[in-house]
Design an enzyme around this catalytic site. Structure first.
Site, PDB file in Angstrom:
ATOM      1  N   GLU A  37      -1.171  13.858  -0.933  1.00  0.00           N
ATOM      2  CA  GLU A  37      -0.223  13.853  -2.044  1.00  0.00           C
ATOM      3  C   GLU A  37      -0.461  15.028  -2.987  1.00  0.00           C
ATOM      4  O   GLU A  37       0.482  15.594  -3.535  1.00  0.00           O
ATOM      5  CB  GLU A  37      -0.329  12.519  -2.803  1.00  0.00           C
TER       6      GLU A  37
ATOM      7  N   ARG B  24       1.487  14.046 -11.254  1.00  0.00           N
ATOM      8  CA  ARG B  24       2.076  12.901 -10.572  1.00  0.00           C
ATOM      9  C   ARG B  24       2.649  11.983 -11.649  1.00  0.00           C
ATOM     10  O   ARG B  24       1.943  11.584 -12.578  1.00  0.00           O
ATOM     11  CB  ARG B  24       1.006  12.158  -9.789  1.00  0.00           C
TER      12      ARG B  24
ATOM     13  N   VAL C 149      -6.176   2.685   4.884  1.00  0.00           N
ATOM     14  CA  VAL C 149      -6.197   1.735   6.002  1.00  0.00           C
ATOM     15  C   VAL C 149      -5.490   2.351   7.215  1.00  0.00           C
ATOM     16  O   VAL C 149      -6.004   2.305   8.340  1.00  0.00           O
ATOM     17  CB  VAL C 149      -5.507   0.404   5.605  1.00  0.00           C
TER      18      VAL C 149
ATOM     19  N   HIS D 152       5.251   5.752  -3.885  1.00  0.00           N
ATOM     20  CA  HIS D 152       4.524   6.536  -2.861  1.00  0.00           C
ATOM     21  C   HIS D 152       5.422   7.594  -2.224  1.00  0.00           C
ATOM     22  O   HIS D 152       5.169   8.051  -1.109  1.00  0.00           O
ATOM     23  CB  HIS D 152       4.013   5.647  -1.703  1.00  0.00           C
TER      24      HIS D 152
ATOM     25  N   ARG E  85      -2.062  -6.982  -4.274  1.00  0.00           N
ATOM     26  CA  ARG E  85      -0.695  -7.434  -4.594  1.00  0.00           C
ATOM     27  C   ARG E  85      -0.127  -8.279  -3.460  1.00  0.00           C
ATOM     28  O   ARG E  85      -0.364  -7.979  -2.283  1.00  0.00           O
ATOM     29  CB  ARG E  85       0.239  -6.231  -4.809  1.00  0.00           C
TER      30      ARG E  85
ATOM     31  N   ASN F 147      -3.473  13.713 -11.620  1.00  0.00           N
ATOM     32  CA  ASN F 147      -2.995  12.359 -11.346  1.00  0.00           C
ATOM     33  C   ASN F 147      -3.679  11.450 -12.365  1.00  0.00           C
ATOM     34  O   ASN F 147      -4.841  11.088 -12.212  1.00  0.00           O
ATOM     35  CB  ASN F 147      -3.370  11.979  -9.905  1.00  0.00           C
TER      36      ASN F 147
ATOM     37  N   GLU G 276      -5.029   5.410   8.119  1.00  0.00           N
ATOM     38  CA  GLU G 276      -5.726   6.532   8.758  1.00  0.00           C
ATOM     39  C   GLU G 276      -7.020   6.098   9.440  1.00  0.00           C
ATOM     40  O   GLU G 276      -7.480   6.747  10.375  1.00  0.00           O
ATOM     41  CB  GLU G 276      -6.055   7.606   7.707  1.00  0.00           C
ATOM     42  N   ASN G 277      -7.614   5.012   8.911  1.00  0.00           N
ATOM     43  CA  ASN G 277      -8.966   4.671   9.362  1.00  0.00           C
ATOM     44  C   ASN G 277      -9.120   3.389  10.165  1.00  0.00           C
ATOM     45  O   ASN G 277     -10.120   3.213  10.832  1.00  0.00           O
ATOM     46  CB  ASN G 277      -9.898   4.572   8.149  1.00  0.00           C
TER      47      ASN G 277
HETATM   48  P1  ADP Z   1      -5.377   4.129  -2.899  1.00  0.00           P
HETATM   49  O1  ADP Z   1      -4.166   3.275  -2.729  1.00  0.00           O
HETATM   50  O2  ADP Z   1      -6.340   3.619  -3.911  1.00  0.00           O
HETATM   51  O3  ADP Z   1      -5.104   5.613  -2.960  1.00  0.00           O
HETATM   52  P2  ADP Z   1      -6.549   4.686  -0.276  1.00  0.00           P
HETATM   53  O4  ADP Z   1      -5.380   5.265   0.432  1.00  0.00           O
HETATM   54  O5  ADP Z   1      -7.716   5.555  -0.562  1.00  0.00           O
HETATM   55  O6  ADP Z   1      -6.142   3.868  -1.550  1.00  0.00           O
HETATM   56  O7  ADP Z   1      -7.050   3.439   0.608  1.00  0.00           O
HETATM   57  C1  ADP Z   1      -8.130   2.650   0.199  1.00  0.00           C
HETATM   58  C2  ADP Z   1      -8.336   1.543   1.208  1.00  0.00           C
HETATM   59  O8  ADP Z   1      -8.488   2.099   2.509  1.00  0.00           O
HETATM   60  C3  ADP Z   1      -9.608   0.732   0.997  1.00  0.00           C
HETATM   61  O9  ADP Z   1      -9.374  -0.330   0.106  1.00  0.00           O
HETATM   62  C4  ADP Z   1      -9.911   0.220   2.398  1.00  0.00           C
HETATM   63  O10 ADP Z   1      -9.256  -1.027   2.607  1.00  0.00           O
HETATM   64  C5  ADP Z   1      -9.273   1.233   3.314  1.00  0.00           C
HETATM   65  N1  ADP Z   1     -10.254   2.045   4.038  1.00  0.00           N
HETATM   66  C6  ADP Z   1     -10.867   3.165   3.625  1.00  0.00           C
HETATM   67  N2  ADP Z   1     -11.705   3.640   4.576  1.00  0.00           N
HETATM   68  C7  ADP Z   1     -11.599   2.791   5.629  1.00  0.00           C
HETATM   69  C8  ADP Z   1     -12.209   2.696   6.926  1.00  0.00           C
HETATM   70  N3  ADP Z   1     -13.091   3.601   7.338  1.00  0.00           N
HETATM   71  N4  ADP Z   1     -11.841   1.680   7.716  1.00  0.00           N
HETATM   72  C9  ADP Z   1     -10.936   0.767   7.311  1.00  0.00           C
HETATM   73  N5  ADP Z   1     -10.336   0.774   6.119  1.00  0.00           N
HETATM   74  C10 ADP Z   1     -10.656   1.773   5.281  1.00  0.00           C
END
Ligand code: ADP
Length: 429
Positions: free
Chosen positions: A400, A107, A347, A196, A257, A22, A349-350
Site C-alpha cells: 500500500e 493514507r 493471512v 482497503h 470484527r 499512515n 500471503e502467509n
Molecule cells: P493489518 O490488517 O494489521 O495490516 P496484516 O496484513 O499485517 O494486518 O496481517 C496481520 C495478520 O496476518 C496477523 O494477525 C496474522 O493473523 C496473519 N499472519 C501474519 N504472518 C503470518 C504467518 N506467517 N502465517 C499465518 N498468518 C500470518
C-alpha cells in the site's frame, strides 16, 4: 490562519522523494521512498502515542545492513511522533527539510463519494475529510491529525490524500446501495463505500501483470486478508463489488470484527442484553471475528492450536473459511468470468492452510490449488494453481505504501506537466 503562497509545481517535482504517512489513532507508520527507482530509503513506526510506553522503530535502508533503531518513552502526540521520526531520518542524512522531498502522501481511510482519486490537500479538502468523520470515527480524525502535523512541518510542500475508498467508487449503484429507505440513506450518506482500496487496486493490477495481461483484459477476485479483511471483484481494472460497507465492519470474518451479521442482532443486544450502542460497537469491532470465536486473532496461533486438537480454534477457522468461500462464489457470479482469485495481506500471503481450505471444493468454478506451489514461501507474486486450471489462483504481496507513493508522485508530476501551481498546506489551524 496563514496561507502559504502557492509554490510552482516544477520546483517540487525536480525533487524525487516521497514521504508516505499512515496515521492511526495511536500510531504513525512512515516510509521515505526514492521515486527514481521506487526504492525505500527508510521505514519506521511510532506506536502507543500518548502512552508512557510509546516506541519508535526506525530502519534506514540506504546502507548495507538494515539495522533497526528503537526509541522508547512517552511520545505525547502525533506532532511529537512526526518530529521524532524526522530526527531519525535526519540522522541518516534523509531530513524532511531536504529539497529532494517532492510531496507527502497520506493514507486517508474515508473519502466518501467526493474523492474518487488522490487529491492535493487544501483547506476545503480537509474540511470535507472532517465532514466524513461520522462515517469513519475511528480513522479519519487520526488521518486529519497526521496531515495537519505534516503541513506544519513542511508548509511549502504538497500534501496528497490517497483514499482507501477511492478504488471502490466505480461500483455500480445497485452494488453500492443498501436496500433501505432512500431518503433516510441519502440524508445520512448511508451506502457501501468499501475500504482497503489502495491494496485492491495495487494487487489487481499486479495480478494482471502476473498473468501477462493488461488490467483491462482480466476479471479478478482479490482477497485482502490481514487483521482487517475484505474481498473485491474487479472487472477490467474497475472495482464492481467489495465486501466492506459503510464502515469496515461488513463482509468477511476478520481478526476482531464479525463481518456480515443480521442487523437485528444489534437490536437484540440492546433490548434483551441491555447493551449500549457503544458497547455493541466495541463487541462487533473489537471482540468478535476470530478473537471472539476462539480468543486468538493471529492465524499462526490458531493453526498451532488446531494442530494440538483445539476444537474452538478449529471451529473459528472453519467459520472464517466458510465466509471466504461464500464470497468467492458470489463474486464469481457477479463477474461471470473469473481469470484469477488472488490472496494478499498477512493471512493471504502467509497462510497456506487458509488458501487451501478456501479453494477446496470449488473445482466446478475452475478453481484448484496445487499443494506443492501453495507450500512455497516467497515475497514475490506467484501462481499456486496447476497449469491445467481454468482459473488462476495467485498470491500477490500487497504494497500500500508503494501505491500511495506512486499515486502521490504521479499527481505532483501531472501538475508539473500541466504547468499548474500546486496548492500547498495551510498552517495555524
Ligand atoms: P493489518 O490488517 O494489521 O495490516 P496484516 O496484513 O499485517 O494486518 O496481517 C496481520 C495478520 O496476518 C496477523 O494477525 C496474522 O493473523 C496473519 N499472519 C501474519 N504472518 C503470518 C504467518 N506467517 N502465517 C499465518 N498468518 C500470518
Amino acid at each position: 490562519m496563514t496561507t502559504t503562497p502557492p509554490k510552482k509545481a516544477s520546483a517540487a517535482v525536480q525533487a524525487r522523494r516521497v514521504l508516505v504517512l499512515n496515521s492511526g489513532s495511536s500510531s504513525v507508520k512512515y516510509q521515505l521512498l526514492d521515486m527514481n527507482d521506487r526504492s525505500r530509503l527508510a521505514i519506521g513506526l511510532v506506536e502507543r502515542i500518548g502512552e508512557t510506553t510509546s516506541r519508535l522503530l526506525h530502519t534506514p535502508l540506504t546502507g548495507g545492513d538494515a539495522e533497526t533503531r528503537e526509541r522508547t518513552g512517552r511520545i505525547a502526540d502525533h506532532a511529537a511522533a512526526l518530529k521524532a521520526a524526522a530526527e531519525e531520518l535526519a540522522a541518516d542524512g534523509l531530513g524532511l527539510d531536504s529539497p529532494e522531498l517532492a510531496a507527502i502522501g497520506h493514507r486517508v481511510v474515508h473519502g466518501g463519494l467526493r474523492f474518487t482519486e488522490p487529491t492535493v490537500v487544501t483547506d476545503e479538502v480537509l474540511k470535507e475529510i472532517e465532514r466524513l468523520v461520522p462515517v469513519a470515527p475511528l480513522h479519519n480524525p487520526a488521518n486529519i491529525t497526521g496531515i495537519r502535523t505534516a503541513q506544519a512541518m513542511r508548509p511549502d510542500l504538497p500534501q496528497v490524500a490517497v483514499f482507501d475508498t477511492a478504488f471502490h467508487t466505480t461500483m455500480p449503484e445497485y452494488a453500492a446501495r443498501y436496500a433501505i429507505d432512500v431518503e433516510t440513506a441519502d440524508a445520512h450518506r448511508i451506502r457501501r463505500y468499501g475500504f482497503h482500496g489502495t491494496s485492491h487496486a495495487y494487487v489487481s493490477r499486479k495480478a494482471a501483470e502476473l498473468l501477462g495481461r493488461t488490467p483491462e483484459e482480466v476479471n479478478v477476485i482479490v482477497l485482502h486478508l490481514g487483521n482487517g479483511a475484505s474481498a473485491s471483484a474487479v472487472a477490467g481494472g474497475r472495482c464492481v463489488e467489495t465486501s466492506m460497507g459503510l464502515t469496515p465492519l461488513e463482509g468477511l470474518v476478520m481478526g476482531t470484527r464479525s463481518g456480515d451479521i443480521d442487523p437485528a442482532v444489534t437490536f437484540h443486544l440492546k433490548r434483551v442484553a441491555g447493551m449500549s450502542t457503544d458497547e455493541i460497537d466495541v463487541l462487533l469491532n473489537k471482540k468478535s471475528g476470530l478473537v471472539g470465536l476462539c480468543g486468538d486473532n493471529d492465524m499462526r496461533e490458531i493453526r498451532r492450536r488446531i494442530d494440538e486438537g483445539d476444537e474452538r480454534a478449529a471451529l473459528a477457522f472453519d467459520i472464517y473459511v466458510h465466509r471466504l468461500k461464500k464470497y468467492i462464489g458470489a463474486y464469481s457470479a457477479v463477474l461471470g468470468r473469473v481469470d484469477a482469485v488472488v490472496f494478499t495481506a498477512g493471512v493471504g500471503e502467509n497462510s497456506a492452510p487458509v488458501r487451501e481450505a478456501a479453494i477446496a471444493g470449488l473445482e466446478e468454478l475452475g478453481l484448484v490449488v496445487d499443494a506443492g506451489l501453495n507450500a512455497v514461501r516467497s515475497g514475490e507474486p506467484r501462481l499456486i494453481s496447476p497449469n491445467y486450471a481454468r482459473v488462476a489462483v495467485a498470491v500477490v504481496p500487497t504494497d500500500e505504501e508503494l501505491e500511495i507513493a506512486d499515486q502521490t508522485f504521479a499527481l505532483v508530476g501531472r501538475a508539473e506537466s500541466a504547468g499548474q501551481e500546486m496548492p500547498v498546506g495551510q498552517v495555524d489551524n
